[in-house]
Structure formats: structure tokens, C-alpha cells
Design an enzyme around this catalytic site. Structure first.
Site, PDB file in Angstrom:
ATOM      1  N   ARG A 144      13.060   3.035  -0.776  1.00  0.00           N
ATOM      2  CA  ARG A 144      11.663   3.256  -1.231  1.00  0.00           C
ATOM      3  C   ARG A 144      11.607   3.640  -2.695  1.00  0.00           C
ATOM      4  NH1 ARG A 144       7.930   7.541   1.199  1.00  0.00           N
ATOM      5  NH2 ARG A 144       6.271   6.444   0.130  1.00  0.00           N
ATOM      6  N   GLY A 180       0.869  -1.172   0.000  1.00  0.00           N
ATOM      7  CA  GLY A 180       0.000   0.000   0.000  1.00  0.00           C
ATOM      8  C   GLY A 180       0.899   1.213   0.000  1.00  0.00           C
ATOM      9  N   GLU A 181       0.627   2.131   0.871  1.00  0.00           N
ATOM     10  CA  GLU A 181       1.466   3.321   0.995  1.00  0.00           C
ATOM     11  C   GLU A 181       2.030   3.335   2.414  1.00  0.00           C
ATOM     12  OE1 GLU A 181       2.325   5.160  -1.593  1.00  0.00           O
ATOM     13  OE2 GLU A 181       3.665   6.127  -0.171  1.00  0.00           O
ATOM     14  N   SER A 182       3.340   3.119   2.523  1.00  0.00           N
ATOM     15  CA  SER A 182       3.933   2.939   3.846  1.00  0.00           C
ATOM     16  C   SER A 182       3.740   4.156   4.748  1.00  0.00           C
ATOM     17  CB  SER A 182       5.424   2.588   3.720  1.00  0.00           C
ATOM     18  OG  SER A 182       6.096   3.571   2.980  1.00  0.00           O
ATOM     19  N   CYS A 202       5.974  -5.407   0.338  1.00  0.00           N
ATOM     20  CA  CYS A 202       6.151  -4.091  -0.292  1.00  0.00           C
ATOM     21  C   CYS A 202       6.132  -2.959   0.755  1.00  0.00           C
ATOM     22  CB  CYS A 202       5.116  -3.895  -1.388  1.00  0.00           C
ATOM     23  SG  CYS A 202       5.635  -2.695  -2.599  1.00  0.00           S
ATOM     24  N   GLU A 254       0.419 -11.953  -3.323  1.00  0.00           N
ATOM     25  CA  GLU A 254      -1.041 -12.065  -3.225  1.00  0.00           C
ATOM     26  C   GLU A 254      -1.734 -11.693  -4.537  1.00  0.00           C
ATOM     27  OE1 GLU A 254       0.780  -9.683  -2.109  1.00  0.00           O
ATOM     28  OE2 GLU A 254      -0.230  -7.757  -2.312  1.00  0.00           O
ATOM     29  N   ILE A 279       5.177  -3.299  -7.682  1.00  0.00           N
ATOM     30  CA  ILE A 279       4.398  -2.065  -7.894  1.00  0.00           C
ATOM     31  C   ILE A 279       5.020  -0.943  -7.063  1.00  0.00           C
ATOM     32  CG2 ILE A 279       2.124  -0.977  -7.726  1.00  0.00           C
ATOM     33  CD1 ILE A 279       0.931  -3.856  -7.749  1.00  0.00           C
ATOM     34  N   ARG A 280       5.660  -0.012  -7.724  1.00  0.00           N
ATOM     35  CA  ARG A 280       6.386   1.081  -7.029  1.00  0.00           C
ATOM     36  C   ARG A 280       7.135   0.512  -5.810  1.00  0.00           C
ATOM     37  NH1 ARG A 280       3.622   4.552  -4.600  1.00  0.00           N
ATOM     38  NH2 ARG A 280       1.657   3.424  -4.573  1.00  0.00           N
ATOM     39  N   HIS A 314       4.535  -8.589  -4.724  1.00  0.00           N
ATOM     40  CA  HIS A 314       3.188  -8.857  -4.206  1.00  0.00           C
ATOM     41  C   HIS A 314       2.727 -10.283  -4.540  1.00  0.00           C
ATOM     42  CE1 HIS A 314       1.716  -4.725  -3.133  1.00  0.00           C
ATOM     43  NE2 HIS A 314       2.734  -4.385  -3.901  1.00  0.00           N
TER      44      HIS A 314
HETATM   45  N1  GLN Z   1       5.878   2.831  -2.826  1.00  0.00           N
HETATM   46  C1  GLN Z   1       5.074   2.393  -1.732  1.00  0.00           C
HETATM   47  C2  GLN Z   1       5.599   2.948  -0.410  1.00  0.00           C
HETATM   48  O1  GLN Z   1       6.600   3.541  -0.371  1.00  0.00           O
HETATM   49  C3  GLN Z   1       5.027   0.872  -1.642  1.00  0.00           C
HETATM   50  C4  GLN Z   1       4.292   0.328  -2.840  1.00  0.00           C
HETATM   51  C5  GLN Z   1       3.541  -0.942  -2.586  1.00  0.00           C
HETATM   52  O2  GLN Z   1       3.322  -1.361  -1.446  1.00  0.00           O
HETATM   53  N2  GLN Z   1       3.117  -1.548  -3.652  1.00  0.00           N
HETATM   54  O3  GLN Z   1       4.953   2.770   0.591  1.00  0.00           O
END
Ligand code: GLN
Length: 188
Positions: A105, A47-49, A79, A170, A132-133, A168
């Protein structure tokens, strides 16, 4: 066996679906009362840390989760979850900081940084890996075991009760990493 899944933000439903496929009991941690229920292992999703870290603090979940990890509870961060467990974060601020790794990151770029490969994970052979990112692990302490690398960068690792994947699992068909984590929880 009961697995708790941190469900504050991000890709937690996909973890639930995989655990359903594997016939494993699970529940969501959304607030303080959830984290006080008994469970054997915890998944921190992607997600977004920064968002997940902020909510962990605001909802007063941080201390309980950190203490349980330090006491040996199995935890798996995917992630953003990897970033939240890292002791040091390049391009961000450490959160739980329980694992002796430095996470970089958005290591593959912010917008165009999503890709798919097949690569070797632990002793499971080649598995699908969706990034993903994603971060990667820039540095790992001597107690950290490397489980997967992609283009020379560490993308999965374990330190005793803590498992992290930059990708990921999942989001793909293969249950290999979930099975690996469940074996950790079972003490196999
Ligand atoms: N770029 C996101 C972060 O810094 C992590 C991306 C993800 O969990 N798919 O939190």
C-alpha cells in the site's frame, strides 16, 4: 453484457463514463439488493481501500462478492481495488483476499506519490498510466500473469478471472484496459 461497478466510494463515475463511451451496459452496486441483480463482471474502483473494505462489510456485500469471484466471475480492481483483492497487504489488512498477490500500500509515498507514465500493458503496446497514492505488487504467485511493470515493479496482473491495475485507466483517454477486461468478461 452487463458490468456492475462498486460505487461505495472513490473513482467509480469515471469507469461509468468509459463504459458509456464503449457502449457497455452497467449499473452501480451501492447496497445489498444491487449485488443480487444479474451481472457478468465487476469493477472495484480506486479510492481508499480501508473505507471501501469497511463498507463492504457493513453493507453485507462482502460474502456475496467474494463467493462470486471464487466461482469465476470476472473482476477488475483498480488501485484500492487491487488492494482489496490481494491475499496479503503490506501496510494494511487483507480484505477479499482472492488473488495470490502481496500488495504494498502507498508504495510510492503518501503525499507525493502521484505520477503519470506511459508504459506497456499486456499486448496493447504503450498506454497512459496515472498513479495516485498507488500500491504495487510486491509478490505474485505462480498462477499470476504479469501484464505491466513500471520501474521494475508489477503494476498490472491477472489470475484467471481476476484483473488488477495499480494505476487508473479510467482517468485517461485510452480504453485499452477496459477493452481488455471486457474481452475477459466475453471470454475472448
Ligand atoms: N492509497 C489508497 C489505498 O490504500 C489507494 C489509492 C487509490 O485507489 N488511488 O486504499
Amino acid at each position: 453484457m452487463v458490468i456492475a461497478i462498486l460505487a461505495l466510494q472513490g473513482a467509480f463515475i469515471e469507469h461509468e463514463q468509459m463504459l458509456d463511451r464503449l457502449g457497455v451496459e452497467h449499473f452501480e452496486i451501492r447496497q445489498k439488493k444491487d449485488v443480487l441483480r444479474p451481472f457478468d463482471g465487476l469493477i472495484i474502483p480506486g479510492g481508499e481501500s480501508t473505507v471501501i473494505g469497511k463498507l463492504l462489510q457493513e453493507l453485507d456485500l462482502w460474502d456475496t462478492i467474494k463467493k462470486r469471484i471464487q466461482e469465476g466471475m470476472p473482476v477488475w480492481g483498480t488501485c484500492a481495488g487491487l488492494i482489496l483483492l490481494a491475499k496479503e497487504v503490506e501496510g494494511g489488512t487483507p480484505c477479499l483476499g482472492t488473488m495470490q498477490i502481496t500488495a504494498k500500500r502507498n508504495a510510492y509515498g503518501r503525499q507525493l506519490g502521484s505520477f503519470f507514465v506511459e508504459n506497456t500493458f499486456a499486448d496493447c503496446g504503450k498506454i497512459p498510466m496515472t498513479f495516485i497514492r498507488a500500491p504495487y505488487i510486491e509478490k505474485a504467485g505462480p498462477e499470476v500473469k504479469i501484464l505491466a511493470q513500471e520501474a521494475g515493479k508489477i503494476v498490472a496482473a491477472r489470475q484467471e478471472n481476476q484483473l488488477v491495475t495499480a494505476f487508473h485507466p479510467e482517468l485517461n483517454e485510452s480504453p485499452a484496459v477496459h477493452q481488455y477486461f471486457l474481452n475477459m468478461v466475453a471470454g475472448v
